[in-house]
Design a protein around this motif. Structure first.
Motif, PDB file in Angstrom:
ATOM      1  N   VAL A 287      -0.762  -0.581  -4.619  1.00  0.00           N
ATOM      2  CA  VAL A 287      -2.351  -0.131  -4.429  1.00  0.00           C
ATOM      3  C   VAL A 287      -2.105   1.289  -3.704  1.00  0.00           C
ATOM      4  O   VAL A 287      -1.472   1.150  -2.602  1.00  0.00           O
ATOM      5  CB  VAL A 287      -3.109  -1.079  -3.983  1.00  0.00           C
ATOM      6  CG1 VAL A 287      -4.673  -0.437  -3.868  1.00  0.00           C
ATOM      7  CG2 VAL A 287      -3.345  -2.282  -4.971  1.00  0.00           C
ATOM      8  N   SER A 288      -2.923   2.071  -4.225  1.00  0.00           N
ATOM      9  CA  SER A 288      -3.134   3.263  -3.671  1.00  0.00           C
ATOM     10  C   SER A 288      -4.558   3.628  -3.209  1.00  0.00           C
ATOM     11  O   SER A 288      -5.189   3.096  -4.255  1.00  0.00           O
ATOM     12  CB  SER A 288      -2.550   4.592  -4.423  1.00  0.00           C
ATOM     13  OG  SER A 288      -3.316   5.769  -3.797  1.00  0.00           O
ATOM     14  N   ILE A 289      -5.142   4.160  -2.192  1.00  0.00           N
ATOM     15  CA  ILE A 289      -6.458   4.233  -2.020  1.00  0.00           C
ATOM     16  C   ILE A 289      -6.823   5.516  -2.471  1.00  0.00           C
ATOM     17  O   ILE A 289      -8.304   5.915  -2.284  1.00  0.00           O
ATOM     18  CB  ILE A 289      -7.010   4.149  -0.551  1.00  0.00           C
ATOM     19  CG1 ILE A 289      -6.157   5.067   0.321  1.00  0.00           C
ATOM     20  CG2 ILE A 289      -6.733   2.717   0.002  1.00  0.00           C
ATOM     21  CD1 ILE A 289      -6.743   5.340   1.694  1.00  0.00           C
ATOM     22  N   GLY A 290      -6.000   6.380  -2.921  1.00  0.00           N
ATOM     23  CA  GLY A 290      -6.604   7.860  -3.524  1.00  0.00           C
ATOM     24  C   GLY A 290      -5.066   8.826  -3.520  1.00  0.00           C
ATOM     25  O   GLY A 290      -4.137   8.540  -3.039  1.00  0.00           O
TER      26      GLY A 290
ATOM     27  N   PRO B 176      -5.304   2.469   4.806  1.00  0.00           N
ATOM     28  CA  PRO B 176      -5.337   2.010   3.503  1.00  0.00           C
ATOM     29  C   PRO B 176      -5.774   0.428   3.459  1.00  0.00           C
ATOM     30  O   PRO B 176      -6.601  -0.057   2.848  1.00  0.00           O
ATOM     31  CB  PRO B 176      -4.285   2.406   2.726  1.00  0.00           C
ATOM     32  CG  PRO B 176      -3.869   3.459   3.283  1.00  0.00           C
ATOM     33  CD  PRO B 176      -3.972   3.454   4.715  1.00  0.00           C
TER      34      PRO B 176
ATOM     35  N   GLY C 177       0.689   6.252   6.657  1.00  0.00           N
ATOM     36  CA  GLY C 177       1.123   4.939   6.674  1.00  0.00           C
ATOM     37  C   GLY C 177       0.154   3.926   5.837  1.00  0.00           C
ATOM     38  O   GLY C 177      -0.887   4.655   5.918  1.00  0.00           O
ATOM     39  N   GLY C 178       0.464   2.806   5.910  1.00  0.00           N
ATOM     40  CA  GLY C 178      -0.608   1.862   5.077  1.00  0.00           C
ATOM     41  C   GLY C 178      -1.658   1.127   5.781  1.00  0.00           C
ATOM     42  O   GLY C 178      -2.553   0.464   5.203  1.00  0.00           O
TER      43      GLY C 178
ATOM     44  N   LEU D 232       0.967  -1.137   0.041  1.00  0.00           N
ATOM     45  CA  LEU D 232      -0.044   0.057   0.113  1.00  0.00           C
ATOM     46  C   LEU D 232       0.913   1.283   0.169  1.00  0.00           C
ATOM     47  O   LEU D 232       1.635   1.381   0.915  1.00  0.00           O
ATOM     48  CB  LEU D 232      -1.079   0.151   1.361  1.00  0.00           C
ATOM     49  CG  LEU D 232      -1.911  -1.356   0.901  1.00  0.00           C
ATOM     50  CD1 LEU D 232      -2.504  -1.720   2.421  1.00  0.00           C
ATOM     51  CD2 LEU D 232      -3.121  -0.960   0.274  1.00  0.00           C
ATOM     52  N   CYS D 233       0.838   2.223  -0.962  1.00  0.00           N
ATOM     53  CA  CYS D 233       1.538   3.278  -1.063  1.00  0.00           C
ATOM     54  C   CYS D 233       1.000   4.232  -2.134  1.00  0.00           C
ATOM     55  O   CYS D 233       0.089   3.864  -3.121  1.00  0.00           O
ATOM     56  CB  CYS D 233       3.053   3.105  -1.416  1.00  0.00           C
ATOM     57  SG  CYS D 233       3.271   2.288  -2.944  1.00  0.00           S
ATOM     58  N   PRO D 234       1.172   5.564  -2.035  1.00  0.00           N
ATOM     59  CA  PRO D 234       0.539   6.453  -2.952  1.00  0.00           C
ATOM     60  C   PRO D 234       0.991   6.383  -4.318  1.00  0.00           C
ATOM     61  O   PRO D 234       0.312   6.725  -5.208  1.00  0.00           O
ATOM     62  CB  PRO D 234       1.115   7.891  -2.216  1.00  0.00           C
ATOM     63  CG  PRO D 234       1.509   7.692  -1.153  1.00  0.00           C
ATOM     64  CD  PRO D 234       2.084   6.147  -1.198  1.00  0.00           C
TER      65      PRO D 234
ATOM     66  N   TYR E 242      -3.655  11.254  -2.327  1.00  0.00           N
ATOM     67  CA  TYR E 242      -3.355  11.857  -0.855  1.00  0.00           C
ATOM     68  C   TYR E 242      -2.254  11.135  -0.267  1.00  0.00           C
ATOM     69  O   TYR E 242      -2.362   9.848  -0.503  1.00  0.00           O
ATOM     70  CB  TYR E 242      -4.708  12.298  -0.170  1.00  0.00           C
ATOM     71  CG  TYR E 242      -5.637  11.306  -0.065  1.00  0.00           C
ATOM     72  CD1 TYR E 242      -6.722  10.935  -0.981  1.00  0.00           C
ATOM     73  CD2 TYR E 242      -5.474  10.278   0.842  1.00  0.00           C
ATOM     74  CE1 TYR E 242      -7.671   9.922  -0.614  1.00  0.00           C
ATOM     75  CE2 TYR E 242      -6.484   9.280   0.953  1.00  0.00           C
ATOM     76  CZ  TYR E 242      -7.299   9.144   0.046  1.00  0.00           C
ATOM     77  OH  TYR E 242      -8.357   8.064   0.252  1.00  0.00           O
ATOM     78  N   VAL E 243      -1.752  11.709   0.542  1.00  0.00           N
ATOM     79  CA  VAL E 243      -0.595  10.954   1.308  1.00  0.00           C
ATOM     80  C   VAL E 243      -1.071  10.748   2.674  1.00  0.00           C
ATOM     81  O   VAL E 243      -1.276  12.020   3.365  1.00  0.00           O
ATOM     82  CB  VAL E 243       0.815  11.546   1.026  1.00  0.00           C
ATOM     83  CG1 VAL E 243       1.883  10.896   2.023  1.00  0.00           C
ATOM     84  CG2 VAL E 243       1.170  11.838  -0.190  1.00  0.00           C
ATOM     85  N   LEU E 244      -0.895   9.492   3.225  1.00  0.00           N
ATOM     86  CA  LEU E 244      -1.093   9.300   4.773  1.00  0.00           C
ATOM     87  C   LEU E 244       0.061   8.994   5.204  1.00  0.00           C
ATOM     88  O   LEU E 244       0.984   8.703   4.599  1.00  0.00           O
ATOM     89  CB  LEU E 244      -2.204   8.000   4.859  1.00  0.00           C
ATOM     90  CG  LEU E 244      -3.693   8.125   4.033  1.00  0.00           C
ATOM     91  CD1 LEU E 244      -4.167   6.983   3.899  1.00  0.00           C
ATOM     92  CD2 LEU E 244      -4.333   9.363   4.761  1.00  0.00           C
TER      93      LEU E 244
HETATM   94  N1  ADE Z   1       0.297   5.103   2.243  1.00  0.00           N
HETATM   95  C1  ADE Z   1       0.262   6.554   2.352  1.00  0.00           C
HETATM   96  N2  ADE Z   1      -0.618   6.964   1.570  1.00  0.00           N
HETATM   97  C2  ADE Z   1      -1.205   6.071   1.040  1.00  0.00           C
HETATM   98  C3  ADE Z   1      -2.402   6.126   0.171  1.00  0.00           C
HETATM   99  N3  ADE Z   1      -3.023   7.189  -0.544  1.00  0.00           N
HETATM  100  N4  ADE Z   1      -2.649   4.849  -0.381  1.00  0.00           N
HETATM  101  C4  ADE Z   1      -2.073   3.569   0.255  1.00  0.00           C
HETATM  102  N5  ADE Z   1      -1.131   3.803   1.030  1.00  0.00           N
HETATM  103  C5  ADE Z   1      -0.651   4.935   1.438  1.00  0.00           C
END
Ligand code: ADE
Length: 244
Positions: free
Chosen positions: A124-127, A137, A133-134, A81-83, A129-131
């Motif tokens: 996979v990214s959920i959108g 998500p 951590g994963g 999970l990452c942007p 924007y940056v969170l």
């Molecule tokens: N980790 C940080 N941001 C994320 C995002 N937008 N989607 C999935 N993982 C993330």
């Protein structure tokens, strides 16, 4: 279905044990294995990250720690999970729900050392924007996937969901019939199933046109759908109302 989650903050995943997901876990429709990344640290203080080569802000999860965590799982479909990943949508969630065993890998800090990439099947990214951590998500993925597993919720509920047929869901109403001057649309009270179906489809098409016109660009409309959408547009333009 088995869902493994590799995380440095296992407590966040406790949220999966509630509501519909919690039921599915209790009923063994989903087996959720939480793998604490810190258990694979080789340092006395349990740390799993270090400073980035080349300088810059943030810390990077060390490759040997993550690779040991991945190896501990065996055969699975590994999803980081990452942007930077492919954007999650209903179609992608459906493709994951068909698998027997998936592993969600939660990054933290600035990310994971790039050399673990060959161990990952998909990002996979959920959108956009940056969170931080994963983990959140991962919970979203588990929810979106879990409710698609046969038997977790009524198939009919899934079929009518937003996005399942490329449209947003129609509105829903329950008792009381009149609430603060607002009436339930009369067509829903009359018991004519064909009219109700047409009304709901018209609402779905209309709300999609108003709120997510991009979805209509990717979806062919049949004659009935086109006629209902035109009717919605005419009503909308004429009186700012959805239906008469
Ligand atoms: N980790 C940080 N941001 C994320 C995002 N937008 N989607 C999935 N993982 C993330």
């Amino acid at each position: 279905m088995i869902i493994n989650v590799i995380t440095s903050i296992p407590d966040i995943l406790d949220a999966a044990n509630h509501g519909i997901l919690g039921h599915a876990i209790k009923n063994k429709q989903i087996t959720l294995n939480i793998i604490p990344l810190r258990a694979f640290s080789d340092r006395a203080d349990g740390r799993i990250d270090d400073r980035p080569y080349g300088g810059g802000a943030g810390m990077v999860i060390q490759p040997h720690v993550m690779s040991k965590a991945i190896a501990s799982i065996g055969k699975s479909h590994f999803i980081e999970l990452c942007p930077k990943g492919q954007r999650l949508n209903q179609k992608l969630a459906r493709s994951f729900a068909k698998k027997d065993n998936i592993t969600l890998i939660c990054g933290r800090y600035e990310g994971i050392d790039a050399r673990i990439e060959p161990l990952i099947d998909q990002k996979v990214s959920i959108g956009d924007y940056v969170l931080s951590g994963g983990e959140l998500p991962a919970l979203i993925m588990i929810d979106a996937i879990g409710r698609l597993i046969p038997g977790v919720i009524k198939t009919e509920s899934v079929e009518n969901d937003s996005f399942e047929n490329g449209l947003l869901d129609h509105e829903h109403y329950t008792r009381p019939e009149n609430w603060e001057e607002n009436k339930v649309p009369s067509v829903l009270l009359e018991g004519n199933h064909q009219k109700i179906e047409d009304y709901r489809l018209m609402q779905s098409l209309g709300k999609t046109w108003l709120n997510r016109p991009d979805l209509l660009l990717n979806r062919k409309l049949n004659e009935r759908e086109l006629a209902l959408l035109v009717k919605f547009m005419q009503n909308h333009q004429r009186r700012g109302e959805d239906y008469d």
